[in-house]
Write a protein that holds these residues in place. Structure first.
Motif, PDB file in Angstrom:
ATOM      1  N   GLU A 101       0.830  -1.200   0.000  1.00 52.30           N
ATOM      2  CA  GLU A 101       0.000   0.000   0.000  1.00 52.30           C
ATOM      3  C   GLU A 101       0.867   1.254   0.000  1.00 52.30           C
TER       4      GLU A 101
ATOM      5  N   ARG B 105     -11.528   5.514  -3.261  1.00 50.93           N
ATOM      6  CA  ARG B 105     -11.125   5.748  -1.871  1.00 50.93           C
ATOM      7  C   ARG B 105     -12.040   5.031  -0.887  1.00 50.93           C
ATOM      8  N   ALA B 106     -13.327   5.002  -1.186  1.00 48.00           N
ATOM      9  CA  ALA B 106     -14.273   4.368  -0.271  1.00 48.00           C
ATOM     10  C   ALA B 106     -14.074   2.850  -0.225  1.00 48.00           C
TER      11      ALA B 106
ATOM     12  N   ARG C 221     -11.247   1.287  -0.898  1.00 46.99           N
ATOM     13  CA  ARG C 221      -9.972   1.073  -0.218  1.00 46.99           C
ATOM     14  C   ARG C 221     -10.135   1.210   1.295  1.00 46.99           C
ATOM     15  N   ALA C 222     -10.932   2.188   1.717  1.00 50.72           N
ATOM     16  CA  ALA C 222     -11.149   2.375   3.156  1.00 50.72           C
ATOM     17  C   ALA C 222     -11.859   1.166   3.755  1.00 50.72           C
ATOM     18  N   ASP C 223     -12.829   0.610   3.031  1.00 49.72           N
ATOM     19  CA  ASP C 223     -13.524  -0.571   3.524  1.00 49.72           C
ATOM     20  C   ASP C 223     -12.568  -1.759   3.638  1.00 49.72           C
TER      21      ASP C 223
ATOM     22  N   ARG D  66      -9.393  -1.610   4.034  1.00 50.27           N
ATOM     23  CA  ARG D  66      -8.455  -1.310   5.121  1.00 50.27           C
ATOM     24  C   ARG D  66      -9.086  -1.634   6.473  1.00 50.27           C
ATOM     25  N   ARG D  67     -10.374  -1.341   6.611  1.00 50.48           N
ATOM     26  CA  ARG D  67     -11.058  -1.659   7.875  1.00 50.48           C
ATOM     27  C   ARG D  67     -11.047  -3.166   8.125  1.00 50.48           C
TER      28      ARG D  67
END
Length: 929
Positions: free
Chosen positions: A451, A620-621, A623-625, A627-628
């Motif tokens: 990442e 981005r959304a 990727r954020a999910d 990452r969570r």
């Protein structure tokens, strides 16, 4: 139970019946219920492991058939006649000779045959899949299930398999070159002899990849390169003999092959002792008359003979052979060495004696390395240099130097650097290449996969391309090389955001090259992906497969700057080699690639790149999910709950680090490599790293996002990958695995006297699992996935519907049936494990530890402990020739033998059947991991 469960058709019908019940009871789990139906039948004696094995065999055949159909669909048409026709059409698309020459003298693709651990199928199964895909031959049960013949997957085994795949690839390329020359001879009879077709280059890193491995000796790499040289020279000799059996170069090539083979044997033993190494090295370095280190003179002679040939057919054959020699050099293909950036950092610090603690990420490090590069003078090296050197990175450069001097002087070598996040790492690599006099023959290539590397890669490339030393180097080589990876990226970033991040990085590479006046060199971009959706292979066909890792938009960035682009992809292990398992498949695969459009400027004009207010937020959304999930203890625990116990061993590279029993509960996802991680997701039933996050990313903006996706080729491609993955996914299956650890389930199972013979075992399981966390873990994960999936389907409802063919529905049912049978087998293992008597001769064996091993599917370890506790063979009085009589002991081993028959052996057999089902599930998904 309303239906008998004696065939896959019975299982499929029962699943459909059970699915209907979810309308009245939303939390009802059809997969787990079918597993319970089978478990009750098994424990009651109305069925047995023999009957379940018959079901497993059916499911295995279904998986092999699905694998063959998928392979055939991807490369169709398969017949040589159809591919000859397709290639003729592609060749006829260009009417100008110079345009034709430009199109066919540079590689359509560089293909790298890697050895990632994906050797899932047995050789017989591989042959069956290849034959069925090539000829529509039926898959019989006799070839589906030869599990006793599964070979040990060693490095030598992998090297043998890559050689077979490369040989078929070479023959297919030769056919394409021959067709290209034949077409040119017919259309441009006065010019065609000036044509040097080079549609493909091949390479391998099997035996040369040291990233994450310590089991490959440097002389193993030398042996492999020599054996590849021997095989390629033998094949060249055979090809020339078919053209002219009396040609004097035939004997030259065969003598060179024999010499290389003898040298390979010299390097096959243990060369750790100086005397043994000296003998092997001196025989190799001796200037023997049969030793070939270059094909340049032979290629020139064949080309000249082609010009003088009166027979155009012979001229075409000679030029085809010369083209293959030019493409491969003295090996089965080019080779890629690979090291980790940390290994290079450790190596270069020994040269920074004045500043041993220098931060290699600093500007000071760049300045220090510039000075080192400017001062270094090439040094001579020999095999003793290799033997003495302890640094892995330096050893690789020394090995390259010996290969270039004594084995193949014509063929450049790639040096891949994993986890490369600093431009100083590249300068360190250039230092060693220059120090050993091979700078002009080594392509240093940083890998962007983590990442952090993807996020900061643009600045990395800007800084690197601004370096005078680097610019001078790539001009010397004629190309600048980078590598982008989809395995770790797909695992830690998510497959869709990883693809978009890689695409942006490729665009930044074009920008950096143009900004720093490097438009006079080519850009070689190696996109390493596998065959599965979790590793970056698009399931939509070969055109999609080629544009997924390198989109039309990214290609257009290079075209606009007039930078020649050399795309490169990998075919990974047993999965990737299937495309080249037979000559027909190899020709079909390469023809699909050769006939695919190279660059379409119109395709680059895509609203996905204009509406960044939507597409960037979408990226981005997701990727954020992802990452969570990666940072969530729930996700980590769910993925590692069974360790690697759901998977077969599929490669020579270790899949995880060693840990003790208690460490399984806290295993970090980074302890499991990318392919096993993805494979576990398949086995659990839901490819989280492909699907998850899309629904949440669309939340609140469904209509606008659906409109963008529908109007965008790239958007449709992204959703095509997600849809294909979703068609195989089942959140109910994820949840079902958690119910195995539900204490209340085991306590309730014999409730009201339904299974009184299981009361004691179920009570023990219920008590043991009261504190187990896995039920809650899987329920929480399933809930999170379900919420996201609801939103995902809301987005899909706004997009044009996909056709739902019967084959897709059959695939889903076969996966569900396999999962249910496996759940029944796991319950059988649990019940048998807790029924093993507590008494043990080996007092240090902990029952709790053994049960934890079983619940984590460390079955082999658990069985070893059980057999140690209950041996069937141990010393008896009759074994000793004693003069004095004795009455004690008088017990025999029969009691322990019965424990083995009743408990230990059934566990072993059930687990073997489980692993066979894992193969079936992987085949339905189309790849391992």
């Amino acid at each position: 139970m309303t239906l008998p469960l004696k065939s896959t058709a019975d299982l499929s019908a029962r699943l459909q019946e059970l699915h209907a019940r979810t309308r009245e009871t939303p939390l009802f789990n059809p997969v787990f219920q079918l597993g319970l139906d089978l478990s009750r039948a098994l424990e009651a004696g109305s069925t047995d492991l023999d009957a379940l094995e018959a079901l497993v065999e059916e499911l295995e055949c279904s998986g092999v058939e699905a694998r063959a159909k998928r392979l055939q669909r991807l490369v169709a048409p398969v017949t040589p006649e159809a591919n000859h026709s397709a290639l003729s059409e592609a060749l006829s698309a260009t009417s100008d000779f110079e345009d034709f020459r430009k199109a066919w003298e540079s590689p359509r693709l560089h293909a790298v045959f890697t050895a990632h651990p994906t050797f899932l199928l047995t050789p017989v199964q591989t042959a069956a899949v290849a034959e069925a895909a090539s000829t529509d031959a039926p898959v019989t049960r006799s070839v589906c299930t030869p599990h006793s013949e599964r070979p040990e997957i060693t490095l030598d085994y992998e090297h043998g398999e890559v050689s077979k795949a490369l040989a078929n690839a070479q023959d297919a390329r030769a056919q394409i070159v021959r067709d290209t020359l034949t077409h040119a001879a017919s259309k441009w009879p006065d010019k065609w002899l000036d044509l040097d077709p080079l549609p493909f280059r091949f390479a391998t890193w099997v035996g040369y990849d040291m990233d994450g491995r310590t089991d490959i000796k440097w002389y193993t790499s030398i042996r492999f390169r020599l054996s590849e040289k021997a095989e390629r020279l033998r094949r060249f000799a055979d090809d020339l003999a078919q053209i002219d059996a009396d040609h004097e170069i035939v004997e030259t090539l065969r003598a060179g092959s024999d010499h290389a083979a003898r040298s390979a044997e010299d390097f096959a033993g243990d060369l750790s002792e100086p005397e043994a190494l000296s003998q092997a090295a001196n025989r190799l370095t001796y200037d023997h008359p049969d030793k070939l280190t270059s094909l340049a003179a032979i290629i020139e002679r064949l080309e000249n003979e082609a010009r003088l040939a009166e027979d155009s057919e012979q001229a075409i054959a000679l030029k085809t052979l010369a083209s293959c020699m030019r493409a491969d050099g003295l090996g089965m293909g080019h080779i890629h060495f690979r090291v980790n950036a940390k290994q290079l950092h450790n190596a270069i610090r020994s040269r920074l004696t004045d500043q041993p603690n220098l931060d290699l990420a600093s500007k000071g490090a760049m300045a220090a390395l510039r000075t080192l590069l400017a001062r270094i003078e090439p040094m001579r090296t020999n095999f003793a240099s290799l033997a003495i050197e302890s640094s892995t990175a330096i050893r690789q450069f020394l090995a390259m130097a010996q290969i270039l001097e004594h084995i193949d002087a014509d063929t450049p070598i790639r040096m891949l650097i994993a986890e490369c996040e600093q431009p100083s790492t590249i300068l360190a690599a250039l230092y060693f290449a220059r120090a050993f006099g091979i700078e002009d023959m080594v392509d240093v290539s940083p890998l962007f996969e983590t990442e952090s590397a993807l996020e900061h890669g643009g600045r990395f490339l800007d800084a690197l391309c601004a370096e005078d030393q680097y610019r001078n180097y790539v001009r010397l080589r004629g190309r600048a090389c980078i590598q982008t990876g989809f395995s770790d990226a797909g695992r830690f970033v998510g497959q869709i955001p990883a693809s978009l991040a890689i695409e942006r990085l490729q665009g930044r590479f074009a920008q950096a090259m143009a900004k720093n006046d490097l438009t006079d060199v080519a850009a070689l971009i190696f996109n390493t992906h596998g065959e599965s959706m979790g590793r970056g292979a698009h399931p939509g066909g070969f055109e999609e497969r080629l544009t997924w890792p390198m989109s039309a938009w990214a290609r257009d960035r290079f075209a606009r700057s007039e930078i020649e682009l050399e795309p490169e992809v990998s075919f990974q292990g047993g999965d990737g080699y299937l495309f080249f398992a037979r000559p027909e498949l190899a020709l079909a695969t390469l023809t699909r690639i050769a006939c695919a459009p190279r660059h379409d400027p119109k395709a680059a004009k895509d609203p996905f790149y204009d509406r960044t207010d939507l597409s960037l937020d979408f990226y981005r959304a997701i990727r954020a999910d992802q990452r969570r999930h990666l940072r969530s203890a729930t996700y980590s625990r769910a993925v590692t709950a069974f360790g690697l116990g759901l998977l077969n061993s599929t490669g020579s590279r270790v899949s995880r680090r060693q840990s003790d029993i208690s460490a399984d509960r806290d295993m970090n996802l980074r302890q499991i490599r990318a392919i096993p991680h993805n494979s576990i997701l398949q086995q659990l039933g839901y490819p989280v790293n492909v699907i998850s996050g899309i629904g949440s990313a669309a939340d609140g903006n469904y209509e606008d996002l659906a409109s963008l996706i529908e109007s965008s080729r790239r958007g449709r491609q992204l959703m095509g990958l997600a849809r294909a993955s979703n068609a195989l996914a089942s959140i109910k299956t994820v949840a079902a695995h958690g119910e195995l650890f539900n204490s209340a389930y085991w306590a309730s199972r014999p409730y009201r006297g339904t299974e009184p013979h299981l009361s004691a075992a179920c009570e023990t399981l219920a008590e043991f699992l009261t504190k187990d966390d896995r039920t809650g873990v899987y329920r929480r994960l399933a809930s999170r996935l379900r919420v996201d999936a609801l939103k995902f389907h809301r987005l899909l409802d706004l997009l044009p519907a996909e056709s739902r063919d019967s084959e897709r529905e059959n695939t889903r049912r076969m996966i569900g049936a396999a999962q249910s049978v496996r759940l029944a087998l796991m319950q059988h293992i649990f019940l048998k494990a807790v029924s093993v008597p507590v008494f043990s001769r080996a007092n240090d064996v902990s029952r709790e530890d053994v049960l934890e091993m079983v619940f984590s599917l460390r079955i082999d370890e658990a069985l070893a402990q059980m057999r140690r506790a209950f041996p069937t063979h141990f010393p008896e009085p009759g074994d000793f020739a004693m003069d004095a009589p004795a009455d004690y002991p008088d017990a025999s081993s029969e009691g322990y033998a019965q424990i083995g028959r009743d408990f230990i052996d059934p566990i072993e057999r059930a687990y073997a059947l489980m692993l066979r089902l894992s193969v079936s599930i992987a085949n339905q998904f189309g790849a391992h991991g």
